[in-house]
Scaffold this motif. Structure first.
Motif, PDB file in Angstrom:
ATOM      1  N   ARG A  47      46.470  74.213 -16.881  1.00  0.00           N
ATOM      2  CA  ARG A  47      46.324  72.744 -17.750  1.00  0.00           C
ATOM      3  C   ARG A  47      47.168  71.810 -17.154  1.00  0.00           C
ATOM      4  O   ARG A  47      46.634  70.768 -17.255  1.00  0.00           O
ATOM      5  CB  ARG A  47      46.117  73.354 -19.006  1.00  0.00           C
ATOM      6  CG  ARG A  47      45.125  74.124 -19.495  1.00  0.00           C
ATOM      7  CD  ARG A  47      45.263  74.173 -20.996  1.00  0.00           C
ATOM      8  NE  ARG A  47      44.223  75.264 -21.291  1.00  0.00           N
ATOM      9  CZ  ARG A  47      43.884  75.588 -22.895  1.00  0.00           C
ATOM     10  NH1 ARG A  47      44.515  75.064 -23.591  1.00  0.00           N
ATOM     11  NH2 ARG A  47      42.976  76.350 -22.929  1.00  0.00           N
ATOM     12  N   GLU A  98      36.309  74.866 -20.892  1.00  0.00           N
ATOM     13  CA  GLU A  98      37.645  75.632 -20.888  1.00  0.00           C
ATOM     14  C   GLU A  98      37.508  76.616 -22.018  1.00  0.00           C
ATOM     15  O   GLU A  98      38.061  77.627 -21.558  1.00  0.00           O
ATOM     16  CB  GLU A  98      38.776  74.598 -20.937  1.00  0.00           C
ATOM     17  CG  GLU A  98      39.086  73.616 -19.952  1.00  0.00           C
ATOM     18  CD  GLU A  98      40.102  72.774 -20.040  1.00  0.00           C
ATOM     19  OE1 GLU A  98      40.952  72.625 -21.230  1.00  0.00           O
ATOM     20  OE2 GLU A  98      40.512  72.069 -18.984  1.00  0.00           O
ATOM     21  N   LYS A 151      37.910  80.654 -21.353  1.00  0.00           N
ATOM     22  CA  LYS A 151      39.078  81.227 -21.827  1.00  0.00           C
ATOM     23  C   LYS A 151      38.579  82.656 -22.472  1.00  0.00           C
ATOM     24  O   LYS A 151      39.260  83.390 -22.540  1.00  0.00           O
ATOM     25  CB  LYS A 151      39.799  80.446 -22.778  1.00  0.00           C
ATOM     26  CG  LYS A 151      41.173  81.194 -23.378  1.00  0.00           C
ATOM     27  CD  LYS A 151      41.842  80.169 -24.183  1.00  0.00           C
ATOM     28  CE  LYS A 151      43.213  80.571 -24.895  1.00  0.00           C
ATOM     29  NZ  LYS A 151      43.660  79.834 -25.704  1.00  0.00           N
TER      30      LYS A 151
END
Length: 176
Positions: free
Chosen positions: A38, A118, A122
């Protein structure tokens, strides 16, 4: 088209050309690292570490093979090592710090889709996340992805299919 070195590049006399071929693939390495990490500083660190390792291990590169896949393998292994090491650390990560940051509403609106994706990524297993990054996002073929993941082409196809099904299940709100 994958970057391939000519057979003469494996010789010590062509080390400068090998170095240049590695550096020419830096944009692809940055793009792959951004999918894994990130923070931009972490991305730069991982890219630099990958390039340094590749240049130090140039004697291990097999002539006639895919240089891009070889570099992705080095990056993937470095990332996995860092991830395992960070799991043993007790200090709060960047996610905890980011939660305390205040963001203007226009930026928050622009980032909504990216953050949603994201979060979905994840929730996938590391193998599924990795295969979705390598094939659809980075554009590697099955053979190159199999080389990066150190598995057979059939395993890559199976993982990709399962990853797509898991992602569809997450979007649909059910468990994979």
């Amino acid at each position: 088209m994958p970057a391939r070195l000519s057979p003469s590049l494996a010789q010590p006399a062509c080390s400068a050309r090998f170095d240049q071929e590695v550096l020419d693939l830096r944009p692809a390495l940055v793009a792959f690292a951004r999918r894994l990490l990130r923070q931009e500083a972490d991305v730069e660190d991982l890219v630099q570490e990958t390039i340094v390792k590749a240049l130090a291990a140039r004697h291990r590169f097999r002539e006639g093979t895919n240089l891009k896949a070889w570099l992705f393998t080095i990056m993937r292994n470095s990332f996995n090592t860092r991830w395992r090491r960070s799991r043993r650390e007790t200090t709060p990560g960047s996610e905890v710090i980011e939660l305390g940051a205040v963001m203007p509403s226009t930026q928050a609106t622009d980032l909504w889709a990216r953050q949603a994706l994201e979060r979905l990524m994840k929730d996938l297993s590391p193998a599924h996340r990795e295969i979705l990054i390598l094939i659809p996002v980075m554009g590697l073929g099955y053979e190159d992805a199999a080389e990066v993941c150190n598995c057979s082409i059939g395993t890559v196809k199976s993982r990709l299919n399962r990853a797509r099904m898991a992602l569809a299940a997450l979007v649909g709100g059910s468990e994979p």
